[in-house]
Design an enzyme around this catalytic site. Sequence first.
Site, short mmCIF file in Angstrom:
data_model
loop_
_atom_site.label_atom_id
_atom_site.label_comp_id
_atom_site.label_asym_id
_atom_site.label_seq_id
_atom_site.Cartn_x
_atom_site.Cartn_y
_atom_site.Cartn_z
N SER A 35 58.87 49.07 51.83
CA SER A 35 58.29 50.02 51.02
C SER A 35 59.08 49.90 49.58
O SER A 35 58.11 49.97 48.62
CB SER A 35 57.98 51.31 51.50
OG SER A 35 59.19 51.76 52.17
N HIS A 62 57.29 48.59 60.03
CA HIS A 62 58.03 49.61 59.09
C HIS A 62 57.48 50.83 59.38
O HIS A 62 57.75 51.57 60.71
CB HIS A 62 57.62 49.05 57.92
CG HIS A 62 58.43 49.74 56.64
ND1 HIS A 62 59.54 50.43 56.84
CD2 HIS A 62 58.26 49.81 55.19
CE1 HIS A 62 60.02 51.07 55.86
NE2 HIS A 62 59.20 50.69 54.70
N HIS A 101 66.63 47.54 64.20
CA HIS A 101 66.71 47.87 62.91
C HIS A 101 67.16 46.57 62.04
O HIS A 101 67.98 45.82 62.73
CB HIS A 101 67.45 49.21 62.31
CG HIS A 101 67.15 49.66 60.84
ND1 HIS A 101 67.71 49.08 59.92
CD2 HIS A 101 66.21 50.39 60.67
CE1 HIS A 101 67.12 49.67 58.85
NE2 HIS A 101 66.17 50.56 59.22
N ARG A 127 69.44 59.61 61.14
CA ARG A 127 67.99 60.37 60.98
C ARG A 127 67.56 60.55 62.29
O ARG A 127 67.17 61.78 62.73
CB ARG A 127 67.28 59.75 60.06
CG ARG A 127 67.78 59.51 58.74
CD ARG A 127 66.71 58.43 57.86
NE ARG A 127 66.69 57.42 58.69
CZ ARG A 127 65.91 56.33 58.61
NH1 ARG A 127 64.97 56.29 57.42
NH2 ARG A 127 65.79 55.05 59.10
N ASP A 164 61.81 56.60 63.57
CA ASP A 164 60.63 56.53 64.33
C ASP A 164 60.49 57.05 65.73
O ASP A 164 59.41 57.19 66.25
CB ASP A 164 59.71 55.22 63.74
CG ASP A 164 59.75 55.20 62.35
OD1 ASP A 164 59.47 56.33 61.58
OD2 ASP A 164 60.00 54.09 61.97
N1 HAX Z 1 61.75 45.40 70.93
C1 HAX Z 1 61.78 43.98 71.19
N2 HAX Z 1 62.10 43.15 70.65
C2 HAX Z 1 63.03 43.62 69.44
C3 HAX Z 1 63.08 44.74 68.94
C4 HAX Z 1 62.55 45.61 69.99
N3 HAX Z 1 62.67 47.16 69.45
N4 HAX Z 1 64.00 44.71 68.00
C5 HAX Z 1 64.29 43.24 67.71
N5 HAX Z 1 63.56 42.68 68.44
C6 HAX Z 1 63.32 41.29 68.43
C7 HAX Z 1 62.69 40.69 67.17
O1 HAX Z 1 61.38 40.61 67.29
C8 HAX Z 1 63.26 39.53 67.09
O2 HAX Z 1 62.66 38.66 67.78
P1 HAX Z 1 62.09 37.10 67.66
O3 HAX Z 1 63.35 36.43 67.14
O4 HAX Z 1 61.34 36.56 68.65
O5 HAX Z 1 61.03 37.34 66.57
C9 HAX Z 1 64.75 39.59 67.58
O6 HAX Z 1 64.86 40.62 68.43
C10 HAX Z 1 65.54 39.63 66.52
O7 HAX Z 1 65.36 40.71 65.62
P2 HAX Z 1 66.63 41.52 64.80
O8 HAX Z 1 67.12 40.55 64.00
O9 HAX Z 1 67.46 42.12 65.71
O10 HAX Z 1 65.75 42.57 64.09
P3 HAX Z 1 64.87 42.28 62.61
O11 HAX Z 1 65.73 42.43 61.62
O12 HAX Z 1 64.24 40.94 62.86
O13 HAX Z 1 63.47 43.19 62.90
C11 HAX Z 1 62.81 45.37 63.20
C12 HAX Z 1 63.85 44.78 62.46
C13 HAX Z 1 63.05 47.03 62.92
C14 HAX Z 1 61.55 44.91 62.70
C15 HAX Z 1 62.79 45.39 64.69
O14 HAX Z 1 63.75 45.72 65.41
C16 HAX Z 1 61.44 45.76 65.28
O15 HAX Z 1 60.47 45.27 65.51
N6 HAX Z 1 61.56 47.01 65.97
C17 HAX Z 1 60.71 47.84 66.53
C18 HAX Z 1 59.62 48.55 65.49
C19 HAX Z 1 60.18 49.63 64.86
O16 HAX Z 1 60.96 50.44 65.35
N7 HAX Z 1 60.06 49.59 63.41
C20 HAX Z 1 60.69 50.63 62.42
C21 HAX Z 1 61.95 50.41 61.81
C22 HAX Z 1 62.81 51.17 60.97
C23 HAX Z 1 61.78 51.41 59.93
O17 HAX Z 1 61.61 50.68 58.99
N8 HAX Z 1 61.16 52.54 59.99
O18 HAX Z 1 60.27 52.78 58.72
#
Ligand code: HAX
Length: 425
Positions: free
Chosen positions: A233, A263, A309, A318, A364
């Site tokens: 964002s 996000h 994250h 938070r 979240d």
């Molecule tokens: N559950 C399952 N798999 C997960 C995971 C979770 N909670 N967190 C990371 N992974 C996976 C990723 O999908 C990625 O898989 P692929 O390689 O197969 O695509 C792998 O682990 C490596 O990811 P990472 O390097 O640890 O994390 P990223 O930086 O790529 O992604 C995310 C960060 C927040 C997008 C990710 O942890 C996620 O999808 N979490 C769940 C959704 C979530 O809670 N989002 C909110 C984040 C905070 C925010 O921005 N709030 O607004």
Amino acid sequence: MSLLHDKLSTTLPAYQDSIKSLAKSHGETVIDNVSVGALLGGQRGIKSLLCDTSEVPADHGLIIRGTPIMQLVDKLPEEVFWLLLTGDLPTAAELADFQTDLNSRREVPRYVWDVLEAMPKDSHPMATFNLLVLALERESIFRKRYDEGMPKDQYWHAVLEDCLNLVAKLPEIAAGVYRWRYDLGQRIAPKAGLDWAASYAYMMGIEDKDGGFARLMRLYMTLHTDHESGNVSAHTSHCVGSALSDPYYTICAGLNGLAGPLHGLANQEVLEWLLDVINKFNGVPSNEQLHNFAQETLNSGRVIPGYGHAVLRVVDPRFTAFMEFGKKECPNAPVFKLAEQVFNVVPDILKTIQKIKDPWPNVDSISGSLLHHYGVTQARYYTVLFGVSRAIGISSQLVLSRAWGEPIQRPKSITLGALKKLAGA
Ligand code: HAX
């Protein structure tokens, strides 16, 4: 002129000078390298953005202008807004002046409600909310002054005006979306004497006998304001703002990014996931049942929402702030207790999956369980709450960017062929 404007007029020139002189004296200094992995991995970690409102060290979490977020949990969002913009917390007189200023800007034009009422009821609340932000673009002072030939050194003044006008109106607009979308009756007009977040709580129409919901809303709005500038964002807003699109376009663009499930929409997904658990097990599951449920989610190729994250490698502070709030205010609320139980079970599962870099909860994973306790049970609305708060951080970053004269962003893309050649592949 307001005290905020006076203060920024005093502090920003030194900020502008320090950036100009850094660019002049150290423009060629290399601060990072870009690997093929980083380019293909969402530019993760590449240091290529300037952000002075806040920082997020991986091992600490959010720090706003040098103060860790845990030390700001008792502050009003208006105080944090002032801090983000100026680098200092406001004095009592400055806060009173700022609140009066925001109050004077809060009237929402009638056409905004016409747009709201023209929306299909089953539109996502985030789409509806973002559209209303965009509808307000008609009011932009920045755009009008730009068309009249405003000089560059005036940009931040006009951006500040737009941002204050918008942030002042957001609680009423967001509360209007809530009441309209869920057929809760007439909109509730603002009541004099309430702070910005308490006013939002009041206009949503949630029964709040002991003031607990207003306290949650203050904390919620304070915690979600800013998270440095690499998140989707903030990053989007920086990019759009750098084209000198006015703050209504810019903030709307950032909010559209917030609406993604990886996000800001994660808060919606978390509550839905928690309610699925409760439905499946007819109430609170055992730890073993919860473990199996989480494993099923992972096996089906989905993420556990609220965990992980891109930057953090510790429990999000938070999350801790919300956990402390829940333990104090509603320790026996069933969904809150389930969120706590998930925290005791899920990180150990995620730790066993090598590719996951952060097994810990982010903000979240818990916010919705508290909202649910106070009667805001409509998960699809949650990201709107996040957006109202995030507009404060985006606004602050925009004012600083226009103050130092950040040029239009234009990174360079390359083709796969060129990338392979560079990598010698
Ligand atoms: N559950 C399952 N798999 C997960 C995971 C979770 N909670 N967190 C990371 N992974 C996976 C990723 O999908 C990625 O898989 P692929 O390689 O197969 O695509 C792998 O682990 C490596 O990811 P990472 O390097 O640890 O994390 P990223 O930086 O790529 O992604 C995310 C960060 C927040 C997008 C990710 O942890 C996620 O999808 N979490 C769940 C959704 C979530 O809670 N989002 C909110 C984040 C905070 C925010 O921005 N709030 O607004």
